[in-house]
Write a protein that holds these residues in place. Structure first.
Motif, PDB file in Angstrom:
ATOM      1  N   ILE A   1     -18.275  11.144  -6.341  1.00 25.16           N
ATOM      2  CA  ILE A   1     -19.242  12.218  -6.585  1.00 25.16           C
ATOM      3  C   ILE A   1     -18.985  12.894  -7.920  1.00 25.16           C
ATOM      4  O   ILE A   1     -19.897  13.174  -8.699  1.00 25.16           O
TER       5      ILE A   1
ATOM      6  N   HIS B   1     -20.039  22.461  -5.641  1.00 22.23           N
ATOM      7  CA  HIS B   1     -19.198  21.323  -5.261  1.00 22.23           C
ATOM      8  C   HIS B   1     -17.721  21.619  -5.434  1.00 22.23           C
ATOM      9  O   HIS B   1     -16.864  20.852  -4.978  1.00 22.23           O
TER      10      HIS B   1
ATOM     11  N   SER C   1     -24.529  21.215  -9.349  1.00 26.89           N
ATOM     12  CA  SER C   1     -23.624  20.864  -8.247  1.00 26.89           C
ATOM     13  C   SER C   1     -23.845  19.467  -7.700  1.00 26.89           C
ATOM     14  O   SER C   1     -23.128  19.041  -6.790  1.00 26.89           O
TER      15      SER C   1
ATOM     16  N   GLU D   1     -18.302  17.604   4.463  1.00 27.67           N
ATOM     17  CA  GLU D   1     -17.209  17.597   3.489  1.00 27.67           C
ATOM     18  C   GLU D   1     -17.521  18.491   2.291  1.00 27.67           C
ATOM     19  O   GLU D   1     -16.618  19.055   1.684  1.00 27.67           O
ATOM     20  N   ARG D   2     -18.791  18.607   1.944  1.00 25.74           N
ATOM     21  CA  ARG D   2     -19.191  19.404   0.777  1.00 25.74           C
ATOM     22  C   ARG D   2     -19.610  20.791   1.258  1.00 25.74           C
ATOM     23  O   ARG D   2     -20.759  21.198   1.192  1.00 25.74           O
ATOM     24  N   THR D   3     -18.630  21.523   1.759  1.00 22.75           N
ATOM     25  CA  THR D   3     -18.914  22.798   2.423  1.00 22.75           C
ATOM     26  C   THR D   3     -19.487  23.841   1.468  1.00 22.75           C
ATOM     27  O   THR D   3     -20.220  24.731   1.892  1.00 22.75           O
TER      28      THR D   3
ATOM     29  N   GLU E   1     -22.552  14.069   4.967  1.00 23.03           N
ATOM     30  CA  GLU E   1     -21.736  14.373   3.795  1.00 23.03           C
ATOM     31  C   GLU E   1     -21.522  15.879   3.617  1.00 23.03           C
ATOM     32  O   GLU E   1     -20.504  16.325   3.073  1.00 23.03           O
ATOM     33  N   LEU E   2     -22.489  16.664   4.076  1.00 25.91           N
ATOM     34  CA  LEU E   2     -22.386  18.119   3.926  1.00 25.91           C
ATOM     35  C   LEU E   2     -21.189  18.703   4.671  1.00 25.91           C
ATOM     36  O   LEU E   2     -20.726  19.794   4.344  1.00 25.91           O
TER      37      LEU E   2
ATOM     38  N   ILE F   1     -21.646  23.317  -1.007  1.00 27.73           N
ATOM     39  CA  ILE F   1     -23.088  23.092  -1.102  1.00 27.73           C
ATOM     40  C   ILE F   1     -23.761  23.520   0.185  1.00 27.73           C
ATOM     41  O   ILE F   1     -24.846  24.121   0.166  1.00 27.73           O
TER      42      ILE F   1
ATOM     43  N   TYR G   1     -30.868  16.016  -2.412  1.00 28.25           N
ATOM     44  CA  TYR G   1     -30.381  17.392  -2.339  1.00 28.25           C
ATOM     45  C   TYR G   1     -31.463  18.410  -2.686  1.00 28.25           C
ATOM     46  O   TYR G   1     -31.456  19.516  -2.137  1.00 28.25           O
TER      47      TYR G   1
END
Length: 463
Positions: A3, A460, A396, A254-256, A251-252, A258, A405
């Motif tokens: 990413i 991110h 981000s 892990e990408r807290t 995935e979100l 965002i 996104y």
């Protein structure tokens, strides 16, 4: 995919003409929000197509609710499909056609005509407008560098307000006639022989917005580069889009950062949408403002909004998008409290009496002047809060995931968008007071602000 590497990849160099074409999309799109959903047609819908302004506000609120639910359900799906299919322009063209036709048909909304008919085409135009924005916004990450997105986003938003203001000035100066004199704000007979008594000065804003949009989105189609040509059929792109959307949602976890940003934006954008959509109708019901007063009020707000966006475009690069959004939310909270606390003869919930003497002319009472003063705070903030939110997300995510996104971004702006207008509409019906109903918007700004303060920037990054 890595990413971080994807985000830092070199973006294609875009010509100035290509960037200008992309920015003109906001110029083309904004008159719909300025003259249709805020200052001219919506107040006409509330005050002329229904006998009771409170009931009219409720119906208008539920119209926005239905449109918001459709947008919330489909935006992330369409964004994911667009990432899989590639080009954005075909989608924008399709929804532009829906929007243009729906706006043109608003001319038929004469007093006494079907309220449902008008509400349906308003909802269709709103849905089409928002879906077009999803695809246009997702193009931004490929056009300019990460450093430039905040400046370009705010300038484009300011350009949009300028376009909306030009249309609004034209309506007030050349079309909207006073019910008393039949003359426009500059003393002319309304163009084309339009009859204010039949609501023609408000109804014509539908076709005007349609033509404006059709003309000024052309530079984007002609000069702005799109994603590469699609390499798969629409059926395969749809299947791939659903797979990628599912992966993005997973995935979100892990990408807290965002995720937190999207939740904060979901809540405060509800308040922004509600304030923009219902602020004009609230003033129409409270002070009896007609098309001319509402138009002039809108012009004042748009002038302030243009300078607000231009100044924010500089501050965004210097201070960051998060600082601009936070400051804007504080301003909007103060402004909303001021607006709902003001009525004929008072402000600040009666703690400051203003008297009811009318000096004559436009905005003749002290309460109306106080309302405009609070409106200036709205004007300063409602452009930057949206433009810098857009650049916050653009900084981000990587270009290859922008469609997904920004689809979620649209979802965050609409997932609960029915709550703000529905809350205002329901509380208004329960209490019989539009003022108490509008108080619900303060909660949306406050909760969104608290969550945003705990969100990293860019989103991110770890906190």
């Amino acid at each position: 995919m890595d990413i971080a590497a994807g985000r830092m990849e070199e973006r294609p160099r875009t010509s100035r003409l290509g960037i200008a074409g992309w920015m003109l999309f906001d110029w083309a799109a904004q008159p719909f929000f300025t003259v249709i959903t805020t200052f001219i047609f919506a107040p006409y819908f509330v005050s002329r197509l229904t006998a009771d302004p409170a009931q009219g506000q409720a119906v208008w609120g539920y119209t926005l609710t239905i449109a918001g639910i459709v947008i919330a359900l489909l935006s992330p799906v369409l964004g994911a499909i667009a990432d899989a299919a590639g080009p954005r322009k075909p989608w924008i063209a399709f929804f532009a056609a829906v929007k243009i036709i729906s706006l043109a048909l608003l001319w038929n909304a004469a007093p006494g005509s079907s309220l449902i008919y008008t509400a349906v085409f308003l909802a269709l135009a709103t849905v089409a407008a928002e879906f077009s924005i999803v695809f246009n916004d997702s193009m931004m990450t490929r056009l300019v560098s990460e450093k430039e997105v905040g400046r370009i986003s705010n300038i484009a938003w300011g350009l949009g307000y300028l376009g909306g203001m030009i249309v609004l000035i034209a309506v007030v100066a050349l079309i909207a006639g006073s019910p008393q004199t039949g003359k426009t704000a500059i003393g002319l007979e309304p163009l084309f022989g339009l009859d204010p008594a039949e609501g023609e000065d408000a109804r014509i804003t539908g076709p005007i917005s349609a033509v404006w949009y059709m003309v000024f989105i052309l530079p984007m189609f002609l000069f702005t580069p799109d994603a590469t040509r699609a390499t798969m059929s629409m059926a395969k792109a749809t299947a791939r889009g659903f797979e990628e959307l599912k992966g993005t949602l997973a995935e979100l976890k892990e990408r807290t950062g965002i995720l937190r940003f999207l939740i904060a934006r979901m809540i405060f954008q509800d308040g922004v949408n509600g304030l923009l959509a219902l602020g004009g109708t609230f003033a129409a019901g409270m002070f009896g403002w007609q098309t001319m007063e509402l138009g002039l009020y809108g012009i004042i707000l748009n002038v302030v909004a243009i300078f607000g966006c231009l100044y924010a475009s500089r501050l965004d690069a210097r201070l960051g998008s998060k600082t601009i959004v936070v400051a804007s939310l504080v301003s909007l909270t103060i402004a909303t409290l001021g607006i709902v606390s003001t009525g004929p003869g008072f402000t600040l919930f009666g703690l400051v009496p203003l008297g009811s003497t009318d000096s004559g002319g436009l905005f003749g009472t002290a309460a109306e002047k106080a309302y405009i003063l609070y409106g200036l705070l709205v004007g300063v903030a409602f452009g930057p809060v949206q433009a810098s939110s857009r650049s916050y997300l653009a900084r981000s995510v990587s270009p290859d995931e922008a469609g997904r996104y920004f689809g979620l971004y649209a979802l965050s702006g609409r997932a609960t968008s029915f709550l703000a207008p529905a809350s205002v509409a329901t509380i208004t019906l329960m209490t019989g007071s539009a003022r108490i109903g509008m108080m619900a918007l303060v909660a949306f700004f406050g909760v969104g602000l608290v969550i945003l303060l705990r969100t990293p920037y860019p989103a991110h990054r770890p906190r």
